[in-house]
Design a protein around this motif. Structure first.
Motif, PDB file in Angstrom:
ATOM      1  N   LEU A 129       0.867  -1.176   0.000  1.00 52.18           N
ATOM      2  CA  LEU A 129       0.000   0.000   0.000  1.00 52.18           C
ATOM      3  C   LEU A 129       0.898   1.217   0.000  1.00 52.18           C
ATOM      4  CD1 LEU A 129      -2.714   1.434   0.224  1.00 52.18           C
ATOM      5  CD2 LEU A 129      -2.584   1.156   2.709  1.00 52.18           C
ATOM      6  N   ASP A 130       0.961   1.891  -1.142  1.00 52.78           N
ATOM      7  CA  ASP A 130       1.816   3.067  -1.295  1.00 52.78           C
ATOM      8  C   ASP A 130       0.942   4.262  -1.614  1.00 52.78           C
ATOM      9  OD1 ASP A 130       3.692   4.993  -1.892  1.00 52.78           O
ATOM     10  OD2 ASP A 130       4.977   3.650  -3.053  1.00 52.78           O
ATOM     11  N   GLY A 160      -0.268  10.050  -6.270  1.00 54.71           N
ATOM     12  CA  GLY A 160      -1.165   8.944  -6.531  1.00 54.71           C
ATOM     13  C   GLY A 160      -0.928   7.842  -5.523  1.00 54.71           C
ATOM     14  N   ALA A 161      -1.581   6.694  -5.733  1.00 57.98           N
ATOM     15  CA  ALA A 161      -1.441   5.581  -4.796  1.00 57.98           C
ATOM     16  C   ALA A 161      -1.574   4.259  -5.533  1.00 57.98           C
ATOM     17  CB  ALA A 161      -2.497   5.678  -3.695  1.00 57.98           C
ATOM     18  N   GLU A 210       4.762  13.742   1.720  1.00 53.30           N
ATOM     19  CA  GLU A 210       3.441  14.130   1.281  1.00 53.30           C
ATOM     20  C   GLU A 210       2.795  12.938   0.610  1.00 53.30           C
ATOM     21  OE1 GLU A 210       2.965  17.864  -0.735  1.00 53.30           O
ATOM     22  OE2 GLU A 210       4.849  18.611   0.068  1.00 53.30           O
ATOM     23  N   ALA A 211       1.473  12.920   0.610  1.00 56.77           N
ATOM     24  CA  ALA A 211       0.785  11.758   0.084  1.00 56.77           C
ATOM     25  C   ALA A 211      -0.623  12.139  -0.348  1.00 56.77           C
ATOM     26  CB  ALA A 211       0.738  10.657   1.149  1.00 56.77           C
ATOM     27  N   LEU A 217      -7.816   8.712  -0.352  1.00 53.38           N
ATOM     28  CA  LEU A 217      -7.194   7.401  -0.172  1.00 53.38           C
ATOM     29  C   LEU A 217      -8.219   6.372   0.292  1.00 53.38           C
ATOM     30  CD1 LEU A 217      -4.555   5.716  -0.113  1.00 53.38           C
ATOM     31  CD2 LEU A 217      -4.319   6.409   2.284  1.00 53.38           C
ATOM     32  N   ILE A 218      -9.065   6.753   1.233  1.00 54.25           N
ATOM     33  CA  ILE A 218     -10.089   5.833   1.740  1.00 54.25           C
ATOM     34  C   ILE A 218     -11.021   5.389   0.618  1.00 54.25           C
ATOM     35  CG2 ILE A 218     -12.136   5.698   3.229  1.00 54.25           C
ATOM     36  CD1 ILE A 218     -10.605   7.531   5.188  1.00 54.25           C
ATOM     37  N   GLU A 219     -11.462   6.336  -0.203  1.00 53.38           N
ATOM     38  CA  GLU A 219     -12.353   5.992  -1.312  1.00 53.38           C
ATOM     39  C   GLU A 219     -11.656   5.119  -2.338  1.00 53.38           C
ATOM     40  OE1 GLU A 219     -15.622   6.366  -1.510  1.00 53.38           O
ATOM     41  OE2 GLU A 219     -15.350   7.042   0.553  1.00 53.38           O
ATOM     42  N   PHE A 220     -10.365   5.354  -2.551  1.00 49.85           N
ATOM     43  CA  PHE A 220      -9.597   4.512  -3.475  1.00 49.85           C
ATOM     44  C   PHE A 220      -9.512   3.082  -2.953  1.00 49.85           C
ATOM     45  CE2 PHE A 220      -5.190   2.808  -4.153  1.00 49.85           C
ATOM     46  CZ  PHE A 220      -5.433   2.280  -5.413  1.00 49.85           C
TER      47      PHE A 220
END
Length: 234
Positions: A129-130, A160-161, A210-211, A217-220
């Motif tokens: 998980l990045d 992005g993630a 930074e991220a 992120l939660i929705e992704f």
């Protein structure tokens, strides 16, 4: 004095009328990355015969940071994943209890024992998980939709993630699926209002980490879990 004031106002209006590069709002876009999805026929067949399997979400030790804030955030994301699995009719086993069973050498080496004592059919392992993948570009689109370039924009980071899962069937000890999902920022375009070029001091005092913003992120993660379930079943 009046002439000086009028001259200044004229110059100001001329500048506004022409528009300055620093006040221009530019639209930045990135192309969506393809997800990487592999599901074995045996997993599809198993879920076809067992639509409500007993599963456990197992997390990579590397993701369980010693940083308390990050650990709490990860736990919340794990809960999001488990919640989506429950909604899909899966029976979700306790992560911590499963890890205690796995630490027993007899269970670790014997999958029949592990299946019996954990009463679990599938392991869904969160392997990566990045949330801080950097995207950069020097291209933007102006108000007319024309593509242009900017050296100042090239110094701007967009984040992005990515999230990766591995699925194991306990009864056969088979890697039954590998999944990688990507969140790419600004796929539909983001407005970016450029500022002046950062000074050396500003660059040196920039935040070290930074991220992706937390709600995004939660929705992704939620969306990726839904897609994982769909790919496993269909």
């Amino acid at each position: 004095m009046k002439r000086i004031v009028l001259f200044a106002i004229g110059i100001s209006l001329l500048t506004v009328g022409c528009g300055t590069p620093l006040s221009t709002i530019r639209k930045v876009k990135f192309s969506q990355k393809n997800d990487e999805i592999t599901t074995t026929p045996s997993l599809k067949q198993y879920l076809s015969n067992n639509p409500n399997p007993k599963i456990v979400l197992r997390t990579n030790a590397r993701l369980n940071s010693d940083n308390i804030t990050e650990k709490e955030q990860n736990n919340y994301l794990y809960n999001v994943i488990e919640s989506e699995l429950l909604k899909s009719g899966f029976t979700v086993r306790d992560r911590q209890l499963f890890e205690k069973i796995v630490t027993n050498a007899d269970n670790n080496n014997n999958y029949e024992n592990l299946k019996e004592k954990s009463d679990t059919d599938l392991i869904i392992e969160l392997t990566n998980l990045d949330r801080s993948i950097v995207y950069q570009t020097n291209k933007y689109y102006d108000d007319k939709g024309e593509e242009k370039t900017s050296s100042i924009l090239a110094n701007k980071n967009f984040y992005g993630a990515t999230i990766e899962f591995k699925v194991v069937m306990i009864n056969t000890n088979e890697f039954a699926g590998i999944y990688k999902f990507n969140y790419v920022p600004c796929v539909n375009g983001c407005e970016y209002k450029p500022t002046s070029r950062p000074t050396k001091r500003e660059l040196e005092t920039a935040k070290p980490y930074e991220a992706v913003e937390e709600n995004t992120l939660i929705e992704f993660v939620r969306s990726a879990t839904k897609q994982l379930i769909t790919e496993m079943i269909n």
